[in-house]
Design a protein around this motif. Sequence first.
Motif, short mmCIF file in Angstrom:
data_model
loop_
_atom_site.label_atom_id
_atom_site.label_comp_id
_atom_site.label_asym_id
_atom_site.label_seq_id
_atom_site.Cartn_x
_atom_site.Cartn_y
_atom_site.Cartn_z
N PRO A 102 0.82 -1.23 0.00
CA PRO A 102 0.00 0.00 0.00
C PRO A 102 0.85 1.26 0.00
O PRO A 102 0.83 2.05 0.95
CB PRO A 102 -0.82 -0.15 1.28
N GLY A 144 1.05 3.27 -3.02
CA GLY A 144 0.71 4.05 -4.20
C GLY A 144 -0.59 3.57 -4.81
O GLY A 144 -1.25 2.68 -4.27
N TYR A 145 -0.94 4.15 -5.93
CA TYR A 145 -2.16 3.80 -6.64
C TYR A 145 -1.89 2.69 -7.65
O TYR A 145 -0.83 2.66 -8.27
CB TYR A 145 -2.73 5.03 -7.35
N GLU A 175 4.06 3.58 3.38
CA GLU A 175 2.70 3.05 3.29
C GLU A 175 1.71 3.92 4.07
O GLU A 175 2.02 4.43 5.14
CB GLU A 175 2.68 1.62 3.82
N TYR A 192 -3.72 4.60 0.59
CA TYR A 192 -3.44 3.64 -0.47
C TYR A 192 -4.20 2.33 -0.24
O TYR A 192 -4.62 1.68 -1.21
CB TYR A 192 -1.94 3.39 -0.57
N LYS A 206 6.04 4.23 -10.39
CA LYS A 206 5.40 5.13 -9.42
C LYS A 206 6.18 6.43 -9.28
O LYS A 206 5.59 7.50 -9.14
CB LYS A 206 5.28 4.43 -8.07
N TRP A 261 -3.54 11.59 -9.33
CA TRP A 261 -3.50 10.16 -9.63
C TRP A 261 -4.68 9.74 -10.49
O TRP A 261 -4.60 8.76 -11.24
CB TRP A 261 -3.49 9.35 -8.34
#
Length: 586
Positions: free
Chosen positions: A59, A61-62, A97, A101, A303, A318
């Motif tokens: 967790p 990023g997208y 993290e 996310y 990323k 994003w």
Amino acid sequence: MSTDPKASAASAVSTDNASGSNFLRGLIESDLASGKYQQRTDILGRPLPAVITRFPPEPNGYLHIGHAKAICVDFGLARDFGGRCHMRFDDTNPTKEEQEYVDTILDSVKWLGFDWKDESGEHLYFASDYFGKFYEIAEYLITAGHAYVDSQSAEDMAKNRGNFGEPGKNSPFRDRPAQESLDLFRRMKAGEFKDGEHILRARIDMASPNMNLRDPAIYRIRHAHHHRTGDKWCIYPMYDFAHPLEDAIESVSHSFCTLEFQDHRPFYDWVLERAAEGGFFKRPLPEQTEFARLNLTYAITSKRKLRQLIDESIVDGWDDPRMPTIVGLRRRGYTPESIQLFCERVGVAKADSWIDMSTLEGALRDDLDAKAPRATAVLKPLKLIIDNFPDNLVDECSAPVHPHHPERGQRHFPITKELWIEADDFMEVPSKGYFRLFPGNKVRLRYGYVVECTACDKDDNGNVVAVHCNYFPDSKSGTDGANNYKVKGNIHWVSATHALEAEVRLYDRLFTDAHPDAGGKDFMAALNPAAKEVITAYLEHGMRAALPDDKFQFERHGYFVADRVDSQPGKPVFNRVVTLKDSWGK
């Protein structure tokens, strides 16, 4: 990459991307035929599915289109073979993290059409749930002589690791007594040391040709707040150590990874074998199998590079519709079904290859063509005045909601004296083969009347600002008189009085280079200046009722979606999802 009999056998099953094949199906079928995982039970003695997969993002990023393929592989295969897929977060690095996310990843997986619940319950897991078990196994490895605390500096560790042509050198702390390493490890856990002062390493083989087996790190000190466990821990397991243990704890049968993890598999197996020897897990153990990641042309998925696009205001976040993130694709107007169709078409292979963006766009067109209601839009408006049309007359025209689904009914819209048409539909001096409006020519107003062009108005600079015509009252589409008129041109229009004036965003590919960051190229130099154009368009009046995420085919122009963020009641903003045809084909 190392020579791997298992990889060769898997490749022999099928690696033909073009046919949409999936060699992982053959592996699962083979395991089912042998009964390999059929006799397992959970801690309560209940039978476990013979196929358990997992989707394990970090967790940090997208998710992007490459993750979408992994989601379809992990969840799709479990579904197809009557098993289950675990949704698991590999949250072992607290510095990167965040809960944000976690939330967007869960939302993206659900939006794509998958779930982690079955009759036995909800299968949502976090690596941080197992920190206690990881620590227990790490202590066992130390006492069994399989791990030691190394006190070298990071620079010395890197220097002594060697390289692909030179074996590594043993750490001076490699033969540290187990009890001493155990004491240091416990003090690491207690927070007595600074970050990087000590590290726990597996004792394997510093001369191994596989760099991943040269006494890899399995625990490091990191004084950082964790988004779930807070400040309870200041030591955290390395991904390569935690991942196989997570699979075993959850009784995963088939652990699917992308090809960059192929050389990590020997350590994956080593960890599980040592843990099984210690009595932590029963056999059969999980098995890791690698497949080719999704490499999509005209896109980047790093990323760091995607973050750069945001930080430098090249894109708006994003979820910018130009981004390859799942939230960006969703806002652009992609459907879950189109992405699943795309993943099915590209298949699952053992060898890396490039998939052209047109394949993704083609799947989208195929999905939307059958679903999207039709509408009329004028994107480059030019006024058309029907001089002999009564000033106050509002006549109703109609067209099918969908030409291939008459059961979906008709849409109705007015025709009036003044209309908006596309500027491209008029030429004062027509080129050869031009059949639309020019002085003296007749065309049909689509779903309306036949008109004959008579003249045009120009501004002081000689630009055409309005076109004049006369209409034939007996020529309306759908009436008997319509058959009396044979014209070659058929143009779109909307009533200038009743049309919805709307913001329309014409999106295209973000890069002009099929491989914008390949070979060390500066991907920023390949940005497409035409990737976003914002215009004011005029739409048939019924589009006022469009709701966020509603999708339409604007006849002649392509597929469009009411933006899910910026649309307001009665005032939708539209994004172009994709053109009707591939304009990038060579």
